[in-house]
Design an enzyme around this catalytic site. Structure first.
Site, PDB file in Angstrom:
ATOM      1  N   LYS A  66      -9.575   6.354   3.902  1.00  0.00           N
ATOM      2  CA  LYS A  66      -8.331   5.701   4.351  1.00  0.00           C
ATOM      3  C   LYS A  66      -7.949   6.125   5.722  1.00  0.00           C
ATOM      4  O   LYS A  66      -7.803   7.484   6.089  1.00  0.00           O
ATOM      5  CB  LYS A  66      -7.328   5.883   3.261  1.00  0.00           C
ATOM      6  N   SER A  73     -12.754  -4.473  -0.232  1.00  0.00           N
ATOM      7  CA  SER A  73     -11.847  -4.441   1.028  1.00  0.00           C
ATOM      8  C   SER A  73     -12.428  -5.129   1.983  1.00  0.00           C
ATOM      9  O   SER A  73     -13.608  -5.199   2.415  1.00  0.00           O
ATOM     10  CB  SER A  73     -12.038  -2.800   1.077  1.00  0.00           C
ATOM     11  N   GLY A  74     -11.593  -5.845   2.740  1.00  0.00           N
ATOM     12  CA  GLY A  74     -11.885  -6.458   4.073  1.00  0.00           C
ATOM     13  C   GLY A  74     -12.189  -5.657   5.184  1.00  0.00           C
ATOM     14  O   GLY A  74     -11.489  -4.654   5.363  1.00  0.00           O
ATOM     15  N   GLY A 107     -22.381  -1.563   7.078  1.00  0.00           N
ATOM     16  CA  GLY A 107     -23.210  -2.310   6.673  1.00  0.00           C
ATOM     17  C   GLY A 107     -23.628  -3.286   7.860  1.00  0.00           C
ATOM     18  O   GLY A 107     -22.872  -3.234   8.694  1.00  0.00           O
ATOM     19  N   SER A 159     -10.779   1.754   5.006  1.00  0.00           N
ATOM     20  CA  SER A 159      -9.603   0.897   5.058  1.00  0.00           C
ATOM     21  C   SER A 159      -8.419   1.402   5.814  1.00  0.00           C
ATOM     22  O   SER A 159      -8.243   2.586   5.585  1.00  0.00           O
ATOM     23  CB  SER A 159      -9.251   0.658   3.512  1.00  0.00           C
ATOM     24  N   ARG A 183       0.727  -1.253  -0.149  1.00  0.00           N
ATOM     25  CA  ARG A 183      -0.113  -0.098   0.062  1.00  0.00           C
ATOM     26  C   ARG A 183       0.847   1.227  -0.042  1.00  0.00           C
ATOM     27  O   ARG A 183       0.634   2.075  -0.776  1.00  0.00           O
ATOM     28  CB  ARG A 183      -0.951   0.059   1.236  1.00  0.00           C
ATOM     29  N   GLU A 220     -16.640  -9.122   5.162  1.00  0.00           N
ATOM     30  CA  GLU A 220     -16.109  -9.548   6.479  1.00  0.00           C
ATOM     31  C   GLU A 220     -16.698 -11.090   6.610  1.00  0.00           C
ATOM     32  O   GLU A 220     -17.687 -11.216   6.145  1.00  0.00           O
ATOM     33  CB  GLU A 220     -16.396  -8.691   7.574  1.00  0.00           C
ATOM     34  N   ARG A 231     -12.503 -11.327   1.488  1.00  0.00           N
ATOM     35  CA  ARG A 231     -12.335 -10.623   0.484  1.00  0.00           C
ATOM     36  C   ARG A 231     -12.345 -11.545  -0.839  1.00  0.00           C
ATOM     37  O   ARG A 231     -12.820 -11.180  -1.809  1.00  0.00           O
ATOM     38  CB  ARG A 231     -10.956  -9.851   0.374  1.00  0.00           C
ATOM     39  N   SER A 288      -5.977  -0.406  -1.139  1.00  0.00           N
ATOM     40  CA  SER A 288      -6.430  -1.508  -0.253  1.00  0.00           C
ATOM     41  C   SER A 288      -5.669  -2.787  -0.455  1.00  0.00           C
ATOM     42  O   SER A 288      -5.545  -3.217  -1.770  1.00  0.00           O
ATOM     43  CB  SER A 288      -8.163  -1.672  -0.449  1.00  0.00           C
ATOM     44  N   GLY A 292     -22.194  -8.517   6.407  1.00  0.00           N
ATOM     45  CA  GLY A 292     -22.438  -7.869   5.173  1.00  0.00           C
ATOM     46  C   GLY A 292     -21.539  -6.501   4.991  1.00  0.00           C
ATOM     47  O   GLY A 292     -20.613  -6.521   5.373  1.00  0.00           O
TER      48      GLY A 292
END
Length: 343
Positions: free
Chosen positions: A156, A325-326, A332, A219, A51, A279, A306, A79, A336
């Site tokens: 970020k 992105s994890g 959410g 992220s 990154r 997730e 991911r 990410s 989810g």
């Protein structure tokens, strides 16, 4: 506001040949670049230096093309983690002022903001939530948006390495990623009126998952100590040829939500990119079936998630070059995550 979006494949985190080609062709004016989102092929965890490598490469490149000051104003969101079929790439956003004669239409607009740096004991706390909320409101105003027309807020945010943990209530560096993502996401929810800040406490962060934003994507990375905020939505006075829509995945296999997000753009056959959160469901189940992602000591659950969501999204759009992105704490519902589509 005239916003353009370009998706560019990469052979490595420092590969800018695709961006260079578009600039040489005159398709992109580097002075108009305001944000760059990327998927890099690291592990997406604390020690993912792909990154920072990608950000450093982009900053040096844009400094040479514009100026040091201009390059610093760009939002860089890298990410880490391209598990499964995910393909490394950049999504470049440009923004130009409209001429008075521009053809106005319902289309994409954006706003950006850089927060101040956070102290170690502020990361993952109410202080971070309030600072992020103020920054999101600033970006919304810059974009000329109202909260109901915001479809995606990408942030970020920082994490803490071991040498900074002495001044933090968070026990380890990996957990600092989750708390930073969580506080940033709750900041979005506060800014958009999705939750009441009066009832928020530090104890809610990474615990009360009934509180979340339906449009936040956060992220964490070691490459910065502040938050960089990108707000995307639609407005009636845009001159952009692009539009954004979004949905909310209720679980990692929620294909219907992917299709609904695509349909919400009104241009399902002209997709530019898809942006999703992933997730491992903290309940330990998906669709009432037990999963083992949280019990695996060899591979981080964020990496597994991911791969799963990346495959689900790619199977619908038939393109593995999507942004997933994890870690979707307060982004959410639990298990989810928000999904946005630009067409």
């Amino acid at each position: 506001m005239n916003v353009n979006v370009f998706k560019i494949p990469q052979r490595s985190p420092d590969d800018l040949t695709g961006l260079e080609t578009l600039i040489q062709q005159g398709t992109i004016d580097p002075a108009t670049i305001v944000a760059i989102m990327g998927k890099t092929e690291g592990n997406g965890c604390v020690n993912d230096f792909t990154r920072g490598f990608a950000v450093q490469t982009l900053k040096f490149y844009l400094q040479a093309k514009t100026s040091i000051e201009q390059a610093k104003t760009v939002i860089y969101v890298m990410s880490g983690g391209t598990e499964g079929v995910l393909s490394p790439h950049l999504t470049v956003f440009t923004r130009e002022n409209d001429s008075a004669e521009g053809d106005r239409r319902w289309g994409l607009v954006l706003g950006v903001h850089h927060t101040r740096n956070f102290l170690p004991n502020e990361i993952g706390t109410l202080t971070m939530i309030h600072v992020v909320a103020a920054g999101v409101k600033t970006a919304i105003a810059q974009a000329g948006l109202t909260p109901e027309h915001v479809h995606f807020v990408q942030i970020k945010c920082p994490l803490m390495t071991a040498d900074r943990l002495d001044n933090s209530p968070i026990p380890d560096s990996y957990k600092s990623m989750a708390y930073s993502r969580a506080a940033s996401a709750l900041g979005v929810a506060v800014a958009l009126g999705e939750i009441d800040p009066e009832h928020l406490t530090d104890a809610d962060i990474c615990h009360n998952y009934a509180l979340y934003s339906s449009v936040a994507s956060t992220s964490a990375g070691v490459e910065l100590q502040n938050c960089e905020i990108l707000v995307l939505g639609n407005a009636r006075d845009s001159t952009s040829d692009f539009v954004i829509g979004h949905g909310v995945m209720q679980h990692a296999l929620d294909i219907d939500a992917v299709k609904q997000a695509i349909a919400s753009t009104g241009s399902p056959d002209r997709i530019i990119n898809v942006f999703a959160k992933a997730e491992a469901d903290p309940s330990g189940k998906i669709l009432d079936r037990r999963h083992t992602m949280l019990d695996d000591s060899d591979i981080s659950h964020t990496r597994m998630a991911r791969a799963v969501v990346g495959a689900v999204v790619a199977s619908v759009v038939q393109d593995p070059m999507v942004y997933v992105s994890g870690g979707s704490e307060h982004q959410g519902p639990a298990g989810g995550g928000p999904i946005a589509v630009i067409a």
